[in-house]
Write a protein that holds these residues in place. Structure first.
Motif, PDB file in Angstrom:
ATOM      1  N   LYS A 152       0.828  -1.202   0.000  1.00 31.15           N
ATOM      2  CA  LYS A 152       0.000   0.000   0.000  1.00 31.15           C
ATOM      3  C   LYS A 152       0.865   1.256   0.000  1.00 31.15           C
ATOM      4  O   LYS A 152       0.577   2.224  -0.721  1.00 31.15           O
ATOM      5  N   GLN A 153       1.939   1.236   0.787  1.00 31.39           N
ATOM      6  CA  GLN A 153       2.836   2.392   0.836  1.00 31.39           C
ATOM      7  C   GLN A 153       3.547   2.602  -0.501  1.00 31.39           C
ATOM      8  O   GLN A 153       3.740   3.730  -0.944  1.00 31.39           O
ATOM      9  N   ARG A 155       2.405   1.785  -3.462  1.00 34.17           N
ATOM     10  CA  ARG A 155       1.441   2.342  -4.420  1.00 34.17           C
ATOM     11  C   ARG A 155       1.201   3.819  -4.153  1.00 34.17           C
ATOM     12  O   ARG A 155       1.091   4.630  -5.086  1.00 34.17           O
ATOM     13  N   GLU A 156       1.143   4.181  -2.858  1.00 36.68           N
ATOM     14  CA  GLU A 156       0.933   5.577  -2.503  1.00 36.68           C
ATOM     15  C   GLU A 156       2.138   6.426  -2.879  1.00 36.68           C
ATOM     16  O   GLU A 156       1.994   7.567  -3.354  1.00 36.68           O
ATOM     17  N   ARG A 159       1.864   7.042  -6.519  1.00 37.68           N
ATOM     18  CA  ARG A 159       0.801   7.998  -6.817  1.00 37.68           C
ATOM     19  C   ARG A 159       1.260   9.425  -6.523  1.00 37.68           C
ATOM     20  O   ARG A 159       1.053  10.339  -7.335  1.00 37.68           O
ATOM     21  N   MET A 160       1.922   9.615  -5.369  1.00 42.01           N
ATOM     22  CA  MET A 160       2.388  10.944  -4.990  1.00 42.01           C
ATOM     23  C   MET A 160       3.461  11.445  -5.951  1.00 42.01           C
ATOM     24  O   MET A 160       3.477  12.617  -6.331  1.00 42.01           O
ATOM     25  N   GLN A 189       7.009  -0.159  -9.284  1.00 41.57           N
ATOM     26  CA  GLN A 189       5.595   0.166  -9.328  1.00 41.57           C
ATOM     27  C   GLN A 189       5.226   0.803 -10.673  1.00 41.57           C
ATOM     28  O   GLN A 189       5.859   1.764 -11.102  1.00 41.57           O
TER      29      GLN A 189
END
Length: 201
Positions: A152-153, A155-156, A159-160, A189
Motif C-alpha cells: 500500500k505504501q 502504491r501511494e 501515486r504521490m 511500481q
C-alpha cells in the motif's frame, strides 16, 4: 583560473553513514554544498546518480576528490575508465590528499594496485555474503529480505510521485527511507493512470 573541488562519497547499504566521509572531504577543502553522494549503492552499481552528478559538475581545471578509491569504483576497469575520462577532460582526481598523476609511472602503478585491491575486496565480500546466505538457508533462517515499504505504501509513493508535486528527497523524508529505496520502489511500481488519462468506459 580558480580550481574548484568537487567531492564524492558513497556507502553500500542504507544502514551505513556518510558522516565520516563528508567530514574527510570537508577536511580536504571541499565545500559541503559541492559534495555529491550515493547512499545504499555498491561500487558495482552501474547507475550511481550521485557519481553522475559529481562527474557532470566538474569542469576543466577542477579536481574530483574522493576519500578513498574504493568509494569511486570497485573494479579495475571501472576505476581506470573514470580516471582516464577525467584526465581526458583536464580534470584532476584526488584520492584523499594524493593527486593521481597518470604521467607518473609510479603513481599509475600505485593507482592500479589500489584498484586491484578494491576489486579483490569487493569479490571477497560477495563470496562471504553468498557463503553466509547458503549457511543461513540450510538452517532455515533465511526467509528473504523484507521490503521497507508495504504494498500500500509503495502504491501511494508512486501515486504521490506521479502528481509531480513531490521531489525524490521529499518522498524519501515522508516515507522515512533512503533516496535509492524511492528509486527502486518507483522502478517496481507501474505508473498509476490519472482520471484524465484513463480511457472512457
Amino acid at each position: 583560473m580558480t580550481t574548484i573541488l568537487i567531492g564524492y562519497a558513497r556507502c553500500s547499504t542504507d544502514r551505513q553513514d556518510l558522516t565520516a566521509q563528508r567530514a574527510a572531504l570537508e577536511g580536504l577543502g571541499v565545500a559541503p554544498d559541492r559534495i555529491y553522494t550515493d547512499h545504499g549503492l555498491t561500487g558495482t552499481n552501474k547507475a550511481r546518480p550521485g557519481l553522475a552528478q559529481a562527474l557532470a559538475a566538474v569542469r576543466t581545471g577542477d579536481t574530483l576528490v574522493v576519500p578513498k578509491l574504493d568509494r569511486l569504483a570497485r573494479s579495475v576497469p571501472d576505476a581506470r575508465g573514470i580516471a582516464d575520462a577525467l584526465v581526458a577532460r583536464g580534470i584532476k582526481l584526488a584520492l584523499g590528499a594524493s593527486i593521481y598523476d597518470p604521467t607518473d609511472p609510479m603513481g599509475r602503478m600505485f593507482f592500479n594496485i589500489l584498484a586491484t585491491f578494491a576489486e579483490f575486496e569487493s569479490d571477497l565480500i560477495r563470496l562471504r555474503t553468498r557463503e553466509g546466505m547458503a549457511i543461513a538457508r540450510s538452517r532455515g533462517k533465511l526467509r528473504g529480505k523484507q521490503p521497507k515499504l508495504s504494498d500500500k505504501q509503495q502504491r501511494e509513493l508512486r501515486r504521490m510521485h506521479d502528481t509531480g508535486e513531490y521531489a525524490i528527497g521529499d518522498l524519501a523524508e515522508l516515507f522515512t527511507v533512503s533516496r535509492p529505496t524511492v528509486y527502486r520502489t518507483l522502478a517496481r511500481q507501474p505508473t498509476v493512470p490519472t482520471k484524465s488519462s484513463a480511457s472512457p468506459p
